[in-house]
Design an enzyme around this catalytic site. Sequence first.
Site, short mmCIF file in Angstrom:
data_model
loop_
_atom_site.label_atom_id
_atom_site.label_comp_id
_atom_site.label_asym_id
_atom_site.label_seq_id
_atom_site.Cartn_x
_atom_site.Cartn_y
_atom_site.Cartn_z
N GLU A 226 -1.38 0.67 -6.80
CA GLU A 226 -2.74 0.61 -6.95
C GLU A 226 -3.73 0.78 -5.80
O GLU A 226 -4.34 0.57 -5.16
CB GLU A 226 -3.36 -0.72 -7.68
CG GLU A 226 -2.81 -0.81 -9.08
CD GLU A 226 -3.54 -1.89 -9.79
OE1 GLU A 226 -4.23 -2.64 -9.43
OE2 GLU A 226 -3.23 -2.17 -11.01
N GLU B 129 2.41 -0.90 -15.20
CA GLU B 129 1.71 -2.19 -15.62
C GLU B 129 0.90 -2.05 -16.98
O GLU B 129 0.02 -1.10 -17.19
CB GLU B 129 0.61 -2.64 -14.28
CG GLU B 129 1.25 -3.21 -13.40
CD GLU B 129 0.43 -3.76 -12.24
OE1 GLU B 129 -0.75 -4.43 -12.70
OE2 GLU B 129 0.81 -3.60 -11.09
#
Length: 527
Positions: free
Chosen positions: A205, A332
Amino acid sequence: MMIYRGLAVVLFSGLLAAAAAAQAATAADSGATVSLTLHTGVNGPVISRNIFGQFAEHLGRGIYEGIWVGPDSPIPNTRGIRNDVVAALKALRVPNVRWPGGCFADEYHWRKGIGPANQRPATINANWGGVTEPNTFGTHEFMDFLDQIGAQAYLSVNVGSGTVAEAADWLEYLTAGPPDALGAERTANGHPAPYQIAFVGIGNESWGCGGSMSAEYYLSQLKIYSHFVRSYDPAHLFKRIAVGSDGGSSDYTETVMKAWQSHVWSWDIDTISLHYYSVGKWPPSFKATGFAENEYAAILKETHRLEDIIGGQEAIMDRYDPQKKIGLAVDEWGTWFTPTPGTHPGFLEQQNSERDAVSAALGLDIFVRHAARVRMANIAQMVNVLQAMIFTQGDKMILTPTYHVFRMYVPFQDAAAVPVSFDAGEYVQGDIRLPRVDTVAAKDGNGKLWVAVTNIDGTRGATVEIAVEGKRTRGARGETLTAPHLDSVNTFDAPHTVEPKAIAARVEDGKVILHVAPASVTVVALE
Ligand code: AHR
């Protein structure tokens, strides 16, 4: 008309599809049988076992307590790793585990987690509750854990607060043999043989907790890390995974894929990631239990969005990589609710209900339908965190409804996808409209056909008629996961409320007839 995307399209003309779509509405209204046809004559892509991957972050009780109790614990363990959790995970045939984060990865400094346990420094887990990170579970312990459950390593290297040298050294430490000094240090720490690392994620991220980098800035980092972070074991090279989309956004995917299309020898990637959570509203405000059917449907609608979100990522990737050399890793995904009352809010603990089971099955079905591009997925997270497989409490362990779905889907690992055409009907809940059922099919290495049927409808059961094109079927057997209520859960006092039960189908005229309960997941093998 729900169709197997990309393949069954060739089986239906636009006109036929439109007529069938009109029929679908009628079928739903009358509560008619849902008919599936398996097109075994069409070769679908292999469903990578890696889409059944897991994610284990240093977060709350995910690692400490959930996996690691230490060698001196009264809880039965092997070199500090819980035996009960290992046994449960072995039954899932976990293909790979992503570690050490998540956001934690971009603050992780691997050197603090090697060497004699009593000499490792304690640090603070700034991302997740500000608690002490003892570093007693480090590189060697993670690799031992993988060895015990039979999974491959997916390491996320620290791009946010680390350096290229630090990440490069980590992979050298793991993979180099003599006379390499880092390899010698690994030997001194108890592991003479180089470790095999299957996947390396370059950051996590990076658009958010991994450093708030613009896509262009991340690309410059990716090129450097991808070059210098290498395997020193030519027989075991690893795949590099770049940071990609945040929930369907396009800037990272565009930037990385565009650059990759004309990349030079000095950098490369194999995969790009997508993170997507079924949340409802951010910050998470839906409860994990005690919800009504409208919130059941709202979360499933969120999960169903994955179909279009993946489609959007595929469209970008197809422009730069029509040959599908680069895989998409949904590394994820899962549900994210408000924390269980009384738990540390930074530990992300939430109960896991029948709704999670239906959501998990729907997500897996979507990955199967997109198996030509989706080569990996990692549900968040493995133990005690978010949509977990397993909960632990002291020396006790229970399995969640999501665990059961992953276990039921084991036959789909590395099987060949079989296109299914079906008239899904519609599940209507308030202003939410969803397909009433979802289904995928696959042929395993022994030629056995497997069908998964998820009845998304929270109120109505369904009769499902399964036909195999050009073949009569003699029967079907398998398991079905149902629950007394949409929010039924397993607890330490009642651990068996939501558990799969055997199911056998009747056969009529060469077709399998299955009755499935509302909000249920069923997997059968055809005979
Ligand atoms: O899974 C929990 C967190 O969600 C991860 O650490 C992060 O990558 C994501 O935002």
